[in-house]
Design an enzyme around this catalytic site. Structure first.
Site, PDB file in Angstrom:
ATOM      1  CB  CYS A 339      -0.984  -0.029   1.168  1.00 25.51           C
ATOM      2  SG  CYS A 339      -2.409   1.071   0.940  1.00 25.51           S
ATOM      3  CG  HIS A 437      -3.689  -3.616   3.510  1.00 25.76           C
ATOM      4  ND1 HIS A 437      -2.514  -3.232   4.118  1.00 25.76           N
ATOM      5  CD2 HIS A 437      -4.199  -2.488   2.947  1.00 25.76           C
ATOM      6  CE1 HIS A 437      -2.326  -1.935   3.943  1.00 25.76           C
ATOM      7  NE2 HIS A 437      -3.330  -1.461   3.224  1.00 25.76           N
TER       8      HIS A 437
END
Length: 491
Positions: A339, A437
């Site tokens: 991310c 994630h």
């Protein structure tokens, strides 16, 4: 135990301070009630955390409420945490209402804004009550913070508005628990004292009989009932943590041969990505504190997610970690970005709309041939994908602002089941990044990924470990807490 008849019930766990273990106790209490045959929902009116989860209804909530939903055997909903504050600086936060970003505010400004959110909070609470036998509510901080009582929606402001009885949780491990319980009683007004039905002491180590007199003292000074003394729950280390204060527990097993280092960025987010790695016997995981160098003998450095990519790029450079990372790369080491960490690995991170702060841009680390522009809308999606280097299936969620493009995208990390790709990989394969994630929770991928680094995977199934830990915590609460009395207090 049969489901109760009549109006749905609720009970709220508030703490004498932050990090007294409310989130874990709520998760364990929820699982214990589910095991008794009740339909249970978790609820936290207001949370502050950069560790968030994507919900089935397309929003985001604190990860603690996602874990509590799991303990209840249901998928998380935005109504379980209707107000989420995600700190972007020391004085300001992004405001998320029912899963969607509605703006940012300095801490002082939010004190006036929150008054208008109570109606939203109560409506979400009402929805959960309509679908459950009991709603288990978690407070935030402490009701003894009477300087913040005006407009409160997190503790007694919510409890009084909703008429929910309260269990006060004290942390004996940090010391002063008698004073903190009695002091809370002294500080809050009579109306709020009457809502508190009893107290629960958490994180006890040793012979609990030695604390019998302490319980009597608190009962005598407050008139509140003692609901028991919960021992230190070692199983907590096997569950995803929400608060950054828990980062110290992320350590690989002693003797692990594979060294993985993760720098603790100032706005680190979704760090439970690394829990499955920490539980692998072959892994030695180091969460590198600010001011410390990245270990020179690391086999892999992972740049984690962050709530503020450009600010944390500056923070990373201020620690000298950019120099350490380049040295690690020149030695042949591997690097993975997740991310915000993926965005940092590129050539530029631009914020033309001022999403994270003043409009501008910053040079990235230049280890991937990609560039990121921070812009909306925010991506909040659950996803399943195939990891390209191993062929293994992974599942998780995307939660980010910004779009990343560039030449290294021709070598994606993931092929998404819904179509398209995610991530980028360098030509030599040693640097990679993606937005997903939770990918290390996939046992097959984790094992293959570690094998590619020269280490044997083969720790226990991560998902099974989490489920087993929740069951064991529920069993411990049945042994040490008066769950029957707390259920009787709920109404």
């Amino acid at each position: 135990m049969a489901a109760p008849s009549g109006a749905p019930r609720a009970i709220m766990f508030q703490g004498t301070g932050s990090d007294v273990g409310k989130s874990l106790l709520v998760a364990g209490f929820c699982r214990a009630l589910v095991r008794r045959g009740l339909t249970v929902r978790p609820f936290k009116p207001q949370n502050m955390s950069n560790n968030a989860a994507v919900t089935a209804d397309g929003g985001e909530i604190g990860r603690a409420q996602a874990l509590q939903a799991r303990a209840c055997g249901v998928r998380p909903s935005v109504h379980m945490n209707p107000v989420l504050l995600k700190p972007q600086s020391d004085i300001g936060s992004q405001i998320v209402v029912r899963g969607q970003v509605v703006g940012t505010a300095r801490a002082a400004d939010y004190q006036s804004l929150k008054r208008g959110l109570l109606g939203t909070v109560l409506e979400s609470f009402g929805r959960l009550k309509d679908e459950a036998d009991i709603v288990v509510v978690e407070g935030a901080g402490s009701p003894a913070e009477v300087n913040l009582r005006a407009g409160d929606i997190a503790n007694m402001g919510f409890a009084t508005a909703a008429g929910v009885p309260v269990v006060l949780v004290g942390d004996i491990d940090r010391g002063g628990v008698i004073a903190s319980v009695v002091g809370t009683h002294a500080l809050i007004p009579d109306e709020e004292r009457r809502l508190v039905k009893g107290f629960l002491i958490n994180k006890f180590r040793g012979d609990v009989r030695l604390f019998d007199e302490g319980l009597r003292i608190m009962e005598r000074h407050t008139g509140w009932a003692s609901y028991g003394v919960v021992p230190w729950l070692a199983e907590a280390s096997l569950l995803p943590a929400e608060d950054a204060v828990a980062l110290d527990r992320l350590r690989g097993r002693a003797g692990g041969t594979l060294r993985i280092a993760v720098p603790m960025l100032s706005r680190i987010a979704n760090f439970d990505d690394f829990d499955p790695l920490a539980q692998e016997p072959a892994v030695s995981l180091t969460m590198v504190r600010p001011g410390q160098p990245l270990p020179a003998d690391a086999d892999l450095v992972i740049l984690p997610g962050t709530k503020a990519t450009i600010a944390d790029l500056a923070f990373l450079r201020a620690q000298g970690w950019d120099i350490d990372l380049l040295a690690h790369w020149r030695r042949g080491g591997r690097i993975l970005g997740i991310c915000g960490g993926y965005q940092m690995l590129g050539r530029i991170v631009a914020d033309p709309e001022g999403i994270e702060g003043p409009p501008g841009e910053a040079p990235g680390l230049g280890l991937l041939a990609v560039e990121t522009v921070l812009k909306g809308p925010k991506v909040l999606e659950e996803a399943t994908a195939t990891e390209t280097s191993t062929g293994e299936t992974v599942a998780g969620y995307e939660m980010h602002m910004g779009r990343t493009e560039g030449e290294d995208r021709i070598r994606p990390v993931l092929r998404l089941a819904a179509g398209g790709t995610d991530g980028a990989r360098s030509a030599d394969g040693r640097v990679a990044g993606c937005y997903l994630h939770g990918l290390f929770a996939a046992d097959g991928f984790r094992s293959a990924f570690l094998a590619g680094l020269g280490a044997a995977g083969g720790g226990a199934s991560y998902e099974a470990t989490v489920e087993s830990a929740l069951d064991r915590i529920a069993e411990r609460l049945e042994q040490h807490a008066d769950i029957d009395a707390m259920l009787a207090a709920a109404r």
